[in-house]
Design a protein around this motif. Structure first.
Motif, short mmCIF file in Angstrom:
data_model
loop_
_atom_site.label_atom_id
_atom_site.label_comp_id
_atom_site.label_asym_id
_atom_site.label_seq_id
_atom_site.Cartn_x
_atom_site.Cartn_y
_atom_site.Cartn_z
N PHE A 155 0.93 -1.21 0.20
CA PHE A 155 0.09 -0.25 0.05
C PHE A 155 0.67 1.18 -0.23
O PHE A 155 0.38 2.42 0.28
N GLY A 156 2.14 1.19 -0.47
CA GLY A 156 3.03 2.32 -0.63
C GLY A 156 3.60 2.82 0.87
O GLY A 156 3.87 3.97 0.94
N LYS A 157 3.34 1.95 1.79
CA LYS A 157 3.81 2.55 3.21
C LYS A 157 5.11 1.92 3.58
O LYS A 157 5.63 0.92 2.83
N SER A 212 -8.03 5.37 5.22
CA SER A 212 -7.13 6.44 4.72
C SER A 212 -7.33 6.35 3.30
O SER A 212 -7.84 5.60 2.54
N ASP A 213 -6.68 7.36 2.46
CA ASP A 213 -6.51 7.36 1.01
C ASP A 213 -5.42 6.42 0.56
O ASP A 213 -5.17 6.50 -0.53
N ALA A 214 -4.98 5.75 1.28
CA ALA A 214 -3.87 4.58 1.06
C ALA A 214 -4.53 3.83 -0.15
O ALA A 214 -5.59 3.29 -0.25
N LYS A 215 -3.69 3.86 -1.29
CA LYS A 215 -3.98 3.12 -2.43
C LYS A 215 -3.01 1.76 -2.74
O LYS A 215 -1.84 1.95 -2.40
N TYR A 216 -3.60 0.74 -3.09
CA TYR A 216 -2.75 -0.44 -3.30
C TYR A 216 -2.14 -0.27 -4.45
O TYR A 216 -2.41 -0.09 -5.77
N VAL A 217 -0.82 -0.40 -4.32
CA VAL A 217 0.30 -0.27 -5.44
C VAL A 217 0.64 -1.58 -5.87
O VAL A 217 1.30 -1.58 -7.01
N GLY A 218 0.27 -2.85 -5.56
CA GLY A 218 0.64 -3.99 -6.10
C GLY A 218 1.32 -4.79 -4.99
O GLY A 218 1.71 -4.27 -3.83
N PRO A 219 1.57 -6.06 -5.29
CA PRO A 219 2.23 -6.91 -4.17
C PRO A 219 3.65 -6.56 -3.88
O PRO A 219 4.56 -6.76 -4.95
N ALA A 220 3.89 -6.41 -2.80
CA ALA A 220 5.17 -5.91 -2.56
C ALA A 220 6.41 -7.12 -2.67
O ALA A 220 7.48 -6.93 -3.15
N ALA A 221 5.93 -8.37 -2.34
CA ALA A 221 6.98 -9.49 -2.46
C ALA A 221 7.49 -9.69 -3.89
O ALA A 221 8.58 -10.25 -4.27
N LYS A 222 6.39 -9.45 -4.93
CA LYS A 222 6.58 -9.70 -6.10
C LYS A 222 7.78 -8.98 -6.67
O LYS A 222 8.70 -9.15 -7.72
N SER A 223 7.72 -7.65 -6.27
CA SER A 223 8.56 -6.60 -6.82
C SER A 223 9.93 -6.62 -5.91
O SER A 223 11.07 -6.00 -6.47
N ALA A 224 10.13 -7.24 -4.80
CA ALA A 224 11.22 -7.38 -4.10
C ALA A 224 12.16 -8.39 -4.83
O ALA A 224 11.94 -9.22 -5.57
#
Length: 122
Positions: A88-90, A110-122
């Motif tokens: 969620f970009g946090k 909150s206005d938090a937006k889902y940015v995508g699965p963090a584990a896939k980008s790591a």
């Protein structure tokens, strides 16, 4: 008999507070799943909700088994909280709020937006 009425009231208050916290957590988890493009009702189904959460954060579904291994489950929960925050970009520091359950309502409402699965980008 009157001596026990005080403890009965304390028990009733405890149950009401517990149920209120549970409802807030379920609603929060529902909204988080919806923000991530998953069905919110999944928050209501034990075990399946963890599988959906693992999908949201980009971890493999077989990790569900790790939740049920003593001590390992705690570590997996912490890793998942970090991944959820990043999804969620946090920051990873936000995961501390998630670990103590305070972060779920904050993330949900909150206005938090889902940015995508963090584990896939790591």
């Amino acid at each position: 008999m009157e001596e026990n009425s005080g403890s009965g009231i304390a028990v009733a208050i405890t149950i009401i507070v517990y149920l209120a916290i549970a409802v807030v957590f379920i609603i929060s988890f529902w909204k988080i799943l919806e923000k991530a493009g998953k069905p919110g009702w999944a928050a209501l189904i034990p075990i399946y909700n963890l599988i959906v959460l693992l999908e949201v954060v980009g971890r493999p579904g077989w990790w569900i088994i790790l939740y049920f291994i003593p001590c390992v489950g705690l570590v997996i929960s912490i890793i998942t909280a970090i991944d959820l925050a990043k999804s969620f970009g946090k920051s990873a520091g936000y995961a501390v709020l998630l670990i103590f359950a305070i972060g779920y309502p904050l993330l949900a409402f909150s206005d938090a937006k889902y940015v995508g699965p963090a584990a896939k980008s790591a």
